[in-house]
Design a protein around this motif. Structure first.
Motif, PDB file in Angstrom:
ATOM      1  N   VAL A 166       0.827  -1.011  -0.009  1.00  0.00           N
ATOM      2  CA  VAL A 166       0.014  -0.038   0.123  1.00  0.00           C
ATOM      3  C   VAL A 166       0.835   1.319   0.150  1.00  0.00           C
ATOM      4  N   LEU A 167       1.903   1.552  -0.802  1.00  0.00           N
ATOM      5  CA  LEU A 167       2.557   2.340  -1.337  1.00  0.00           C
ATOM      6  C   LEU A 167       2.473   2.721  -2.770  1.00  0.00           C
ATOM      7  N   SER A 168       2.923   4.065  -3.210  1.00  0.00           N
ATOM      8  CA  SER A 168       3.115   4.329  -4.512  1.00  0.00           C
ATOM      9  C   SER A 168       4.186   3.514  -5.144  1.00  0.00           C
ATOM     10  N   GLN A 169       4.481   3.432  -6.235  1.00  0.00           N
ATOM     11  CA  GLN A 169       5.590   2.756  -6.834  1.00  0.00           C
ATOM     12  C   GLN A 169       6.935   3.601  -6.537  1.00  0.00           C
ATOM     13  N   SER A 170       6.780   4.886  -6.542  1.00  0.00           N
ATOM     14  CA  SER A 170       8.163   5.488  -6.207  1.00  0.00           C
ATOM     15  C   SER A 170       8.667   5.411  -4.671  1.00  0.00           C
ATOM     16  N   ALA A 171       7.622   5.315  -3.828  1.00  0.00           N
ATOM     17  CA  ALA A 171       7.928   5.107  -2.402  1.00  0.00           C
ATOM     18  C   ALA A 171       8.441   3.839  -2.163  1.00  0.00           C
ATOM     19  N   THR A 172       7.822   2.798  -2.828  1.00  0.00           N
ATOM     20  CA  THR A 172       8.211   1.509  -2.673  1.00  0.00           C
ATOM     21  C   THR A 172       9.660   1.304  -3.112  1.00  0.00           C
ATOM     22  N   THR A 173      10.016   2.133  -4.498  1.00  0.00           N
ATOM     23  CA  THR A 173      11.310   1.971  -4.959  1.00  0.00           C
ATOM     24  C   THR A 173      12.409   2.606  -3.979  1.00  0.00           C
ATOM     25  N   ARG A 174      11.974   3.702  -3.073  1.00  0.00           N
ATOM     26  CA  ARG A 174      12.840   4.235  -2.179  1.00  0.00           C
ATOM     27  C   ARG A 174      12.904   3.050  -0.956  1.00  0.00           C
ATOM     28  N   LEU A 175      12.145   2.634  -0.513  1.00  0.00           N
ATOM     29  CA  LEU A 175      11.993   1.858   0.396  1.00  0.00           C
ATOM     30  C   LEU A 175      12.879   0.686   0.074  1.00  0.00           C
ATOM     31  N   VAL A 176      12.748  -0.080  -1.067  1.00  0.00           N
ATOM     32  CA  VAL A 176      13.313  -1.360  -1.569  1.00  0.00           C
ATOM     33  C   VAL A 176      15.106  -0.504  -1.308  1.00  0.00           C
ATOM     34  N   ALA A 177      15.222   0.523  -1.853  1.00  0.00           N
ATOM     35  CA  ALA A 177      16.677   1.133  -1.850  1.00  0.00           C
ATOM     36  C   ALA A 177      17.415   1.233  -0.541  1.00  0.00           C
TER      37      ALA A 177
END
Length: 159
Positions: free
Chosen positions: A71-82
């Protein structure tokens, strides 16, 4: 419908109660995970979702699927993955069959942290639900949550 419509008022009150329950549960779990494991709720959720994927055809999740699951945006998910990759909990690599695709896997360190954090998450969830059940406005929602049958991991990730 008029703004004073009793059905809308009840619906609004129900939504507020659901939002309150969610906020209380998430805050309680967040404190427990941060204190014991240095993980946020979102980090725990991401590790959990990614740990359920499997290798092979169709086994890896696209970033949109991961974003939807946590339940996050794709950009927020990408930052979290990083961030989790920087901590050594995840690795990313290019898809063998589609060079545009990037896969993410949980590292051994990430699996160990997830395994250690899972009982903390579960206990904090139980505590938060038990506390909420004592509030008359939240008790029906707690009963509803407790009555939900488990969803198979594959269905939860692909939904």
């Amino acid at each position: 419908m008029a703004a004073s419509d009793p059905a809308l008022t009840a619906l609004s009150q129900g939504w507020c109660a659901l939002s309150l329950l969610h906020g209380r549960i998430e805050a309680h779990i967040e404190r427990a995970l941060q204190s014991a494991h240095g993980l946020s709720v979102r980090e725990f959720s991401l590790l959990d979702v990614l740990s359920r994927q499997h290798n092979g055809t169709g086994g890896h999740l696209q970033m949109k699927q991961v974003a939807d699951a946590v339940v996050l945006s794709q950009s927020a998910t990408t930052r979290l993955v990083a961030r989790l990759e920087d901590r050594g909990l995840l690795t990313r690599y290019i898809c063998d069959t589609d060079r545009r695709g990037i896969y993410t896997d949980v590292t051994e360190e990430g699996r160990q942290l997830l395994a250690a954090a899972r009982p903390t998450n579960d206990a904090a969830l139980r505590e938060a639900l038990d506390t909420a059940a004592e509030k008359p406005e939240l008790a029906p929602l707690v009963r509803a949550v407790e009555g939900i049958e488990a969803v198979p991991a594959e269905a939860a990730v692909s939904a």
